[in-house]
Design an enzyme around this catalytic site. Sequence first.
Site: not given
Ligand code: NAD
Length: 319
Positions: A237, A266, A285
Amino acid sequence: MNKIVILDGYTENPGDLSWEGFEKLGQLTVYERTPADKIIERIGDADAVIVNKCPVSRETMDACPNIKYIGVLATGYNIVDVAAAKEKGIIVSNIPTYGTTAVAQFVFALLLEICHHVDAHSNAVKAGDWTNNKDWCFWNYPLIELAGKTMGIIGFGRIGQNTAQIAKALGMNIIAYDEYPNDAGRAIGEYVSLDELFARSDVISLHCPLFSSTQGIINKENIAKMKDGVIIINTSRGPLVVEQDLYDALESGKVYAAGVDVVSTEPIREDNVLLKAKNIFITPHIAWAPKESRMRLMDIAVENLAKFYAGEPVNVVNK
Ligand code: NAD
């Protein structure tokens, strides 16, 4: 008959997928995009509203009392006033996971571009630079091998761990910071503190959600803790990064290069400072968007609505 309206279907299905899964569930109307002042009119008396980034506010729910279900075509559902929905007994569901492998793959599209500048070299060749070269090869940028380097992953969940698996296949060492370490993560990499991650990483990849605790995690103070010449990749993000601080670090060379698929606002604003930074690749994105990934998203979205109509809602975010 069920009445379903999709308010902003274009990015999920610009024409290469089919909405027929939804058509089978009721009378379907699909809009590619919906401006804010048309949301209420277009929802009308529909009972199911499907949105991607189009906001559904309390006022909209008040004005459209027939809404019983809001399906978000994404993981993040901050565009829906879920508290208002809960008060009104409206079910809101999301797509918890669909793009893990696509996003992890995209990390390396950015990283390998930084390491090899394939596009720039190909363009140089097409412009005649190889034909006219004195030697049998040339390169216009430093070329970087990743094997033996350390990747630090902030947020070691689904995408973070998948990214780590690919990095390991390239011979990288994996360290990770996560608020909630788990055994699956321990099997792939070494959990460290955030400061240790900053100090040891050659490449930092962001995969934590955007929370108040993570907003601006890549800032001047933390960049100062990093190795000189670190590479930063952000596919999570935009607001995780203080863009002015990243710009300054790219200009000074403290950060060697960055690859970002997400920015603070965005679509990107024309005055976004990152547009002027050196050694940065910015994509609009798209990490989530390969067709395979969007097909999974579509299947889950249809299944969510089917289950709701069957009286067994799933992936509900406002229980
Ligand atoms: P997920 O929930 O599986 O993983 C997120 C991880 O972050 C978890 O392990 C959680 O414990 C950890 N976390 C929570 N708070 C934290 C903190 N303060 N510090 C460090 N770690 C922390 O999610 P995911 O499916 O792996 O997705 C991750 C991110 O990817 C989403 O939140 C989203 O923002 C982003 N995303 C981007 C796109 C894109 O097109 N660019 C697409 C999908 C997701």
